[in-house]
Scaffold this active site. Sequence first.
Site, PDB file in Angstrom:
ATOM      1  N   ASP A  83       4.175   2.551 -10.895  1.00 26.87           N
ATOM      2  CA  ASP A  83       3.785   3.350  -9.730  1.00 26.87           C
ATOM      3  C   ASP A  83       4.174   4.817  -9.868  1.00 26.87           C
ATOM      4  O   ASP A  83       3.367   5.708  -9.583  1.00 26.87           O
ATOM      5  CB  ASP A  83       4.399   2.794  -8.452  1.00 26.87           C
ATOM      6  CG  ASP A  83       3.830   1.439  -8.055  1.00 26.87           C
ATOM      7  OD1 ASP A  83       2.927   0.942  -8.750  1.00 26.87           O
ATOM      8  OD2 ASP A  83       4.295   0.883  -7.049  1.00 26.87           O
ATOM      9  N   LYS A 111      10.021   8.396  -5.946  1.00 26.93           N
ATOM     10  CA  LYS A 111      10.111   6.946  -5.783  1.00 26.93           C
ATOM     11  C   LYS A 111      11.483   6.590  -6.324  1.00 26.93           C
ATOM     12  O   LYS A 111      11.639   6.312  -7.511  1.00 26.93           O
ATOM     13  CB  LYS A 111       9.003   6.238  -6.547  1.00 26.93           C
ATOM     14  CG  LYS A 111       9.002   4.742  -6.326  1.00 26.93           C
ATOM     15  CD  LYS A 111       7.801   4.096  -6.967  1.00 26.93           C
ATOM     16  CE  LYS A 111       7.787   2.610  -6.730  1.00 26.93           C
ATOM     17  NZ  LYS A 111       7.305   2.218  -5.427  1.00 26.93           N
ATOM     18  N   GLY A 140       0.767  -1.238   0.000  1.00 26.55           N
ATOM     19  CA  GLY A 140       0.000   0.000   0.000  1.00 26.55           C
ATOM     20  C   GLY A 140       0.797   1.286   0.000  1.00 26.55           C
ATOM     21  O   GLY A 140       0.232   2.359   0.243  1.00 26.55           O
ATOM     22  N   LYS A 141       2.090   1.247  -0.279  1.00 29.51           N
ATOM     23  CA  LYS A 141       2.911   2.460  -0.267  1.00 29.51           C
ATOM     24  C   LYS A 141       2.443   3.478  -1.300  1.00 29.51           C
ATOM     25  O   LYS A 141       2.329   4.666  -1.001  1.00 29.51           O
ATOM     26  CB  LYS A 141       4.387   2.113  -0.516  1.00 29.51           C
ATOM     27  CG  LYS A 141       5.002   1.176   0.513  1.00 29.51           C
ATOM     28  CD  LYS A 141       6.430   0.821   0.187  1.00 29.51           C
ATOM     29  CE  LYS A 141       6.602   0.029  -1.091  1.00 29.51           C
ATOM     30  NZ  LYS A 141       6.164  -1.361  -1.056  1.00 29.51           N
ATOM     31  N   THR A 142       2.146   3.012  -2.502  1.00 30.08           N
ATOM     32  CA  THR A 142       1.710   3.926  -3.568  1.00 30.08           C
ATOM     33  C   THR A 142       0.345   4.504  -3.253  1.00 30.08           C
ATOM     34  O   THR A 142       0.118   5.707  -3.431  1.00 30.08           O
ATOM     35  CB  THR A 142       1.700   3.189  -4.924  1.00 30.08           C
ATOM     36  OG1 THR A 142       3.028   2.714  -5.184  1.00 30.08           O
ATOM     37  CG2 THR A 142       1.264   4.105  -6.045  1.00 30.08           C
TER      38      THR A 142
END
Length: 94
Positions: A47, A39, A16-18
Site C-alpha cells: 500500500d 502509513k 478502502g483506506k488506501t
Amino acid sequence: MNGQGIFVTGTDTNVGKTVATLVLGTFLEDRGINVGVMKPVQCAGHDAAFLKQSLSLRDPIEMINPFYAPEPLSPHLAFARRKRTITSPVSKDL
C-alpha cells in the site's frame, strides 16, 4: 492547507483506506496542494509503495512507512514475531 492534515482510518483490512487516501490525494494534487502521505504501520502488502508511486511522492518509503512487517498479521503479532517494537517519536511526558 499549510500544516493541516486529513487522517484516514478504518477498523479492518480491505475496507478502502488506501483507495480513499489515493482519491483524496489526487483531488488535492489536482488543486495544486502539496500532498504527503504516512502509513505508519503496514503488515504485508504494498500500500505505501502504491501510494508513493501513484501520487508521485518524493519522500523516501521509510518516511512514508516507518514500520513494515512482511507477514499479513495484526501489527502486535507481526512485530512480536520479528522481535521488533513499534515506538513513537512523541515523548510520553507531553
